[in-house]
Design a protein around this motif. Structure first.
Motif, short mmCIF file in Angstrom:
data_model
loop_
_atom_site.label_atom_id
_atom_site.label_comp_id
_atom_site.label_asym_id
_atom_site.label_seq_id
_atom_site.Cartn_x
_atom_site.Cartn_y
_atom_site.Cartn_z
N CYS A 173 -29.51 -19.64 20.87
CA CYS A 173 -28.55 -20.15 19.88
C CYS A 173 -28.76 -19.40 18.57
O CYS A 173 -29.91 -19.20 18.15
N VAL A 174 -27.68 -18.99 17.93
CA VAL A 174 -27.82 -18.22 16.69
C VAL A 174 -28.29 -19.08 15.54
O VAL A 174 -28.67 -18.58 14.49
N GLY A 175 -28.30 -20.41 15.73
CA GLY A 175 -28.88 -21.29 14.73
C GLY A 175 -27.86 -21.82 13.74
O GLY A 175 -26.64 -21.62 13.87
N GLY A 176 -28.39 -22.48 12.71
CA GLY A 176 -27.55 -23.01 11.66
C GLY A 176 -27.10 -24.44 11.88
O GLY A 176 -26.39 -25.02 11.05
N VAL A 297 -22.55 -20.11 11.05
CA VAL A 297 -21.25 -19.47 11.27
C VAL A 297 -20.18 -20.50 10.92
O VAL A 297 -20.04 -21.53 11.59
N ARG A 298 -19.40 -20.23 9.88
CA ARG A 298 -18.55 -21.26 9.30
C ARG A 298 -17.11 -21.25 9.79
O ARG A 298 -16.40 -22.24 9.62
N SER A 299 -16.65 -20.15 10.35
CA SER A 299 -15.24 -20.08 10.74
C SER A 299 -15.09 -19.35 12.07
O SER A 299 -16.00 -18.63 12.51
N ASP A 300 -13.93 -19.53 12.69
CA ASP A 300 -13.64 -18.83 13.94
C ASP A 300 -13.62 -17.32 13.71
O ASP A 300 -14.00 -16.55 14.60
N GLU A 301 -13.18 -16.90 12.53
CA GLU A 301 -13.16 -15.46 12.23
C GLU A 301 -14.58 -14.90 12.18
O GLU A 301 -14.85 -13.82 12.73
N ASP A 302 -15.49 -15.63 11.54
CA ASP A 302 -16.89 -15.19 11.49
C ASP A 302 -17.49 -15.17 12.90
O ASP A 302 -18.25 -14.26 13.25
N ALA A 303 -17.17 -16.19 13.69
CA ALA A 303 -17.69 -16.26 15.06
C ALA A 303 -17.18 -15.10 15.89
O ALA A 303 -17.93 -14.50 16.67
N ALA A 304 -15.89 -14.77 15.74
CA ALA A 304 -15.31 -13.66 16.50
C ALA A 304 -15.97 -12.34 16.13
O ALA A 304 -16.25 -11.50 17.00
N ARG A 305 -16.24 -12.15 14.84
CA ARG A 305 -16.90 -10.92 14.40
C ARG A 305 -18.31 -10.81 14.97
O ARG A 305 -18.71 -9.76 15.49
N GLN A 307 -19.49 -12.39 17.63
CA GLN A 307 -19.39 -12.27 19.08
C GLN A 307 -19.11 -10.84 19.50
O GLN A 307 -19.74 -10.31 20.42
N THR A 308 -18.18 -10.19 18.81
CA THR A 308 -17.85 -8.79 19.13
C THR A 308 -19.06 -7.89 18.94
O THR A 308 -19.35 -7.03 19.78
N SER A 315 -23.73 -4.40 25.48
CA SER A 315 -23.16 -3.44 26.42
C SER A 315 -23.83 -2.08 26.28
O SER A 315 -24.12 -1.40 27.28
N ALA A 316 -24.10 -1.68 25.04
CA ALA A 316 -24.74 -0.37 24.81
C ALA A 316 -26.14 -0.32 25.39
O ALA A 316 -26.64 0.77 25.70
N HIS A 317 -26.75 -1.48 25.57
CA HIS A 317 -28.13 -1.53 26.09
C HIS A 317 -28.18 -2.03 27.53
O HIS A 317 -29.27 -2.27 28.07
N GLY A 318 -27.03 -2.20 28.16
CA GLY A 318 -26.99 -2.53 29.58
C GLY A 318 -27.39 -3.95 29.93
O GLY A 318 -27.86 -4.21 31.03
N ILE A 319 -27.19 -4.89 29.02
CA ILE A 319 -27.51 -6.29 29.30
C ILE A 319 -26.20 -7.07 29.36
O ILE A 319 -25.31 -6.88 28.52
N LEU A 320 -26.05 -7.93 30.36
CA LEU A 320 -24.85 -8.76 30.49
C LEU A 320 -24.96 -9.94 29.54
O LEU A 320 -26.02 -10.58 29.44
N LEU A 321 -23.86 -10.22 28.85
CA LEU A 321 -23.92 -11.24 27.80
C LEU A 321 -22.66 -12.09 27.84
O LEU A 321 -21.55 -11.58 28.04
N ARG A 322 -22.85 -13.39 27.68
CA ARG A 322 -21.72 -14.31 27.58
C ARG A 322 -21.92 -15.18 26.35
O ARG A 322 -22.98 -15.75 26.16
N VAL A 323 -20.88 -15.26 25.52
CA VAL A 323 -20.92 -16.06 24.30
C VAL A 323 -20.16 -17.36 24.50
O VAL A 323 -19.06 -17.37 25.05
#
Length: 502
Positions: A173-176, A297-305, A307-308, A315-323
């Protein structure tokens, strides 16, 4: 006598994990070498050496031929009282020029970041240098490639585990969101299902408790790598403090400085989280991002950024990730602080009638998502499987087995001092400020005092009568209890309204 040699004498000064050496301003070494306060020096004892910050003393607490080390310096050098150490100027740290370039807004390439992180891990950076680097990288000042390269650099300076099989599950969990202690429950469910989940966790950075702080009230978490492997091979999972391992060791040093700065930038967060997952051998990582007006993370926009960024670096390090984005409008569970959160975790795992429903439901949702993500459960069936494993007692049995393998399961302690904070009017709970809640729990002593923090008695929408307890402060020291109450006098945490919040 060697002109650079001093005899060690203990003074019992704790500077956490920062190495500090104490010397008389008028001692022969300071005079000969031109040392001044805050000079970085190399301290050598036999084949061991550390880089330390010099604090000078203008009293006779030390003799002219004596020096002392901060508490963390003694074991790092393997030193004992009376040992003689050689003190000299620290070697030049070339990567500081790259750190300064970042301060002035320049981007850093992979070799520059590798050099900086290598020097951080080797103890060549003072806390001041680390703080400057962290500040220079905060506020969106690192681009995607820099974040990828920073993550790789943090992995490369430490060990990396290969479990020889897949999937290797992880969850973070990213925390907060105070009290959101789902990880121990998710691990217990996932491992009971047959997944391999070697969970390494950090201590709190800006929160009143991290997973490692909570689990330390229940069992031993400072396992080394062979001990961790033994537990995982025996039970399928573990709960280990990452700082006891050499997995992304620079991260723990950066976290130590981040805590008093109270900053946790996106790039540093992503590099911290993913470097630990990659180094621990995870193939599948589930990331929980709580979103709310007073969460990290206060907004959906911040979360989307965020998450991306997480997905691109993973992906650059070859690990599968789900948010998974979760609601972060109010704290989770009742306890805020290591021991208080541990009591909540135990209540959920044991199926106690008093267990916090929200903590249970969030844990089940995340566990179900992880079971499906790792291919254990078919799409749409993970939640029911997680529910079965929790309600049958299989998850509780596995949790106990892991803790026993790590040194035994303990009962979390309770605070010596408690003080209820009551409502000054009747109404309905219209808002809970998670940031201020975390702050007051830290003022009460968490996480350093494991039993300190606070216990919530109300949630959003609850009716409240005047004089009813809203939450109870828990503390070990009267002074900390006073600090927390003084903060509450000017920083309201729970807002009451005349109507039910919608």
């Amino acid at each position: 006598m060697n002109s650079a040699v001093l005899r060690l004498r203990p003074l019992g000064i704790d500077t956490h994990r920062e190495f500090v050496i104490y010397m008389r301003r008028d001692c022969h070494v300071c005079r000969a070498e031109g040392f001044q306060a805050q000079t970085r020096v190399q301290v050598t004892l036999g084949k061991r050496r550390i880089i330390a910050t010099l604090n000078v003393i203008d009293s006779d607490i030390l003799a002219l031929d004596e020096a002392s080390l901060s508490a963390s310096g003694w074991p790092a050098l393997g030193a004992a009282p009376g040992d003689e150490v050689d003190v000299s100027h620290a070697p030049t740290v070339d990567s500081l020029s790259s750190m300064r370039a970042k301060v002035y807004g320049h981007r850093l390439d992979a070799p520059a970041l590798k050099a900086i992180i290598g020097d951080v891990a080797a103890g060549r950076y003072s806390d001041i240098h680390i703080a400057a680097f962290l500040s220079a990288c905060a506020g969106g000042r690192m681009d995607l490639q820099e974040t990828i390269d920073l993550t790789r650099a943090m992995v490369d300076v430490g060990d990396r585990i290969d479990w020889g099989r897949s999937p290797i599950a992880d969850k973070h969990c990213v925390g907060g969101l105070p009290g959101n202690r789902t990880t121990p429950i998710v691990v217990a469910i996932a491992v009971a299902a047959g997944l391999t989940m070697p969970k390494t966790s950090s201590r709190a950075i800006t929160s009143p408790a991290g997973t490692a702080d909570v689990m330390e009230t229940l069992t031993r978490v400072d396992l080394d790598l062979p001990q961790m492997r033994k537990v995982v091979e025996r039970e399928g999972g573990c709960f280990v403090w990452g700082g006891s391992l050499s997995l992304s060791p620079a991260d723990d040093i950066l976290i130590r400085v981040e805590r008093p700065l109270d900053i946790d930038s996106d790039a540093q967060l992503v590099a911290s989280v993913l470097s630990k997952k990659i180094a621990a051998g995870a193939t599948h990582a589930l990331i929980d991002i709580p979103v709310g007006p007073t969460a990290k993370v206060r907004s959906d926009e911040d979360a989307a950024r965020l998450q991306t960024l997480l997905e691109q670096v993973a992906s650059a390090h070859g690990i599968l990730l789900r948010v998974v984005r979760t609601h972060g409008t109010q704290p989770v569970g009742r306890g805020i602080g290591p021991a208080l959160e541990a009591h909540d975790v135990l209540a959920v795992l044991r199926g106690a009638a008093s267990a916090p429903v929200d903590l249970r439901m969030r844990s089940l949702a995340l566990a179900g998502e992880l079971l499906e993500f790792c291919g254990h459960s078919l799409p749409g069936t993970g939640h029911s499987e997680a529910w079965r494993l929790l309600d049958s007692g299989a998850a509780w049995d596995k949790f106990q087995a892991i803790c026993e393998a790590q040194g035994g399961l303990r009962t979390p302690g309770v605070a010596a001092l408690r003080s209820p904070i009551v409502a000054e009017r009747s109404g309905y709970v219209a808002g809970i400020d998670s940031r201020r809640l975390a702050r007051v729990a830290k003022l009460a002593g968490a996480p350093d005092a494991a039993t300190a923090g606070l216990e919530l008695h109300v949630g959003l929408g609850d009716p409240v009568e005047r004089g009813q307890p809203l939450f109870t402060l828990h503390a070990q020291a009267p002074g900390e209890l006073t600090y927390a109450k003084e903060y509450l006098g000017t920083h309201p945490i729970i807002t009451l309204g005349d109507e039910v919040a919608r």
